[in-house]
Design a protein around this motif. Structure first.
Motif, mmCIF file in Angstrom:
data_model
loop_
_atom_site.group_PDB
_atom_site.id
_atom_site.type_symbol
_atom_site.label_atom_id
_atom_site.label_comp_id
_atom_site.label_asym_id
_atom_site.label_seq_id
_atom_site.Cartn_x
_atom_site.Cartn_y
_atom_site.Cartn_z
ATOM 1 N N MET A 71 41.577 40.369 50.398
ATOM 2 C CA MET A 71 40.785 39.307 49.780
ATOM 3 C C MET A 71 41.428 38.943 48.452
ATOM 4 O O MET A 71 41.963 39.799 47.758
ATOM 5 N N ASN A 72 41.321 37.690 48.123
ATOM 6 C CA ASN A 72 41.796 37.157 46.851
ATOM 7 C C ASN A 72 40.783 36.114 46.396
ATOM 8 O O ASN A 72 39.887 35.740 47.161
ATOM 9 N N PRO A 73 40.936 35.611 45.165
ATOM 10 C CA PRO A 73 40.048 34.531 44.747
ATOM 11 C C PRO A 73 40.033 33.409 45.776
ATOM 12 O O PRO A 73 41.065 33.042 46.327
ATOM 13 N N ARG A 93 29.901 47.092 36.495
ATOM 14 C CA ARG A 93 30.074 45.651 36.320
ATOM 15 C C ARG A 93 28.720 44.980 36.560
ATOM 16 O O ARG A 93 27.796 45.591 37.104
ATOM 17 N N SER A 94 28.591 43.737 36.204
ATOM 18 C CA SER A 94 27.318 43.019 36.382
ATOM 19 C C SER A 94 27.558 41.688 37.086
ATOM 20 O O SER A 94 27.219 40.629 36.587
ATOM 21 N N LEU A 95 28.140 41.777 38.263
ATOM 22 C CA LEU A 95 28.450 40.588 39.058
ATOM 23 C C LEU A 95 27.213 40.104 39.810
ATOM 24 O O LEU A 95 26.375 40.905 40.226
ATOM 25 N N ASP A 96 27.134 38.800 40.025
ATOM 26 C CA ASP A 96 26.166 38.268 40.979
ATOM 27 C C ASP A 96 26.707 38.636 42.355
ATOM 28 O O ASP A 96 27.862 38.329 42.661
ATOM 29 N N VAL A 97 25.900 39.276 43.181
ATOM 30 C CA VAL A 97 26.332 39.654 44.528
ATOM 31 C C VAL A 97 26.066 38.449 45.428
ATOM 32 O O VAL A 97 25.070 38.380 46.140
ATOM 33 N N ASP A 98 27.000 37.490 45.351
ATOM 34 C CA ASP A 98 26.834 36.225 46.066
ATOM 35 C C ASP A 98 27.853 36.024 47.181
ATOM 36 O O ASP A 98 27.819 35.027 47.890
ATOM 37 N N GLY A 99 28.806 36.956 47.331
ATOM 38 C CA GLY A 99 29.791 36.847 48.396
ATOM 39 C C GLY A 99 30.923 35.887 48.100
ATOM 40 O O GLY A 99 31.719 35.585 48.982
ATOM 41 N N VAL A 100 31.037 35.412 46.853
ATOM 42 C CA VAL A 100 32.093 34.472 46.479
ATOM 43 C C VAL A 100 33.062 35.183 45.546
ATOM 44 O O VAL A 100 32.673 35.675 44.488
ATOM 45 N N PHE A 101 34.334 35.247 45.940
ATOM 46 C CA PHE A 101 35.369 35.920 45.160
ATOM 47 C C PHE A 101 35.909 34.926 44.136
ATOM 48 O O PHE A 101 36.868 34.215 44.372
ATOM 49 N N TYR A 124 42.467 42.328 46.583
ATOM 50 C CA TYR A 124 41.946 43.459 47.332
ATOM 51 C C TYR A 124 42.768 43.670 48.599
ATOM 52 O O TYR A 124 43.035 42.729 49.342
ATOM 53 N N GLY A 125 43.165 44.925 48.825
ATOM 54 C CA GLY A 125 43.898 45.288 50.028
ATOM 55 C C GLY A 125 43.744 46.774 50.284
ATOM 56 O O GLY A 125 42.850 47.430 49.739
#
Length: 147
Positions: A71-73, A93-101, A124-125
């Motif tokens: 996965m990449n942006p 971390r405090s990311l929104d868990v929205d499924g968007v990289f 990611y790999g």
């Protein structure tokens, strides 16, 4: 004369490659992603891990049931959400868990990669999957464990 023949041979080779390229038959080289099954598009349930006689299960990014994906942006899938959740839980971390990289996910991944002393490129790999800590859950409890 030999110099002229050499130039003609080079010109012929370049012309041939241009022709093949125009036909869509150009020469390509393998990219690092070629070693992966594909772009992470679904979840992959890892083998359950038993910690202190309690069995936990982790859900990791996957490609059609194969954990070797990338996965990449720009990625947008349930796999990204799984990564985001583990980055939040295991790396603070405090990311929104929205499924968007997006940019925030990339920076959070770079942070985690740096913590684990691996290439902090934000992609990611397999190396990230093997080196990062993942959220293992059981009911309402969880642990962060490296595979």
């Amino acid at each position: 004369m030999r110099k002229l023949q050499g130039l003609r041979a080079k010109a012929g080779a370049v012309t041939g490659l241009m022709l093949l390229s125009g036909l869509g038959l150009g020469i390509t080289t393998a990219t690092p992603a070629a070693a992966y099954a594909g772009w992470c598009n679904d979840g992959y349930a890892s083998n359950a891990k038993t910690i202190s006689s309690v069995t936990y299960t982790a859900y990791l990014p996957g490609y059609n049931g194969n954990a070797d994906c990338y996965m990449n942006p720009g990625a947008d899938s349930d796999s990204v959400a799984m990564l985001q959740r583990s980055l939040n839980v295991c790396y603070g971390r405090s990311l929104d868990v929205d499924g968007v990289f997006g940019t925030n996910t990339k920076h959070a991944l770079m942070y985690a990669q740096g913590k684990e002393n691996i290439s902090a490129d934000g992609g990611y790999g397999t190396q990230s999957r093997k080196s990062l800590k993942w959220e293992y859950t059981r009911g309402g409890s969880f642990r962060c464990v490296r595979l």
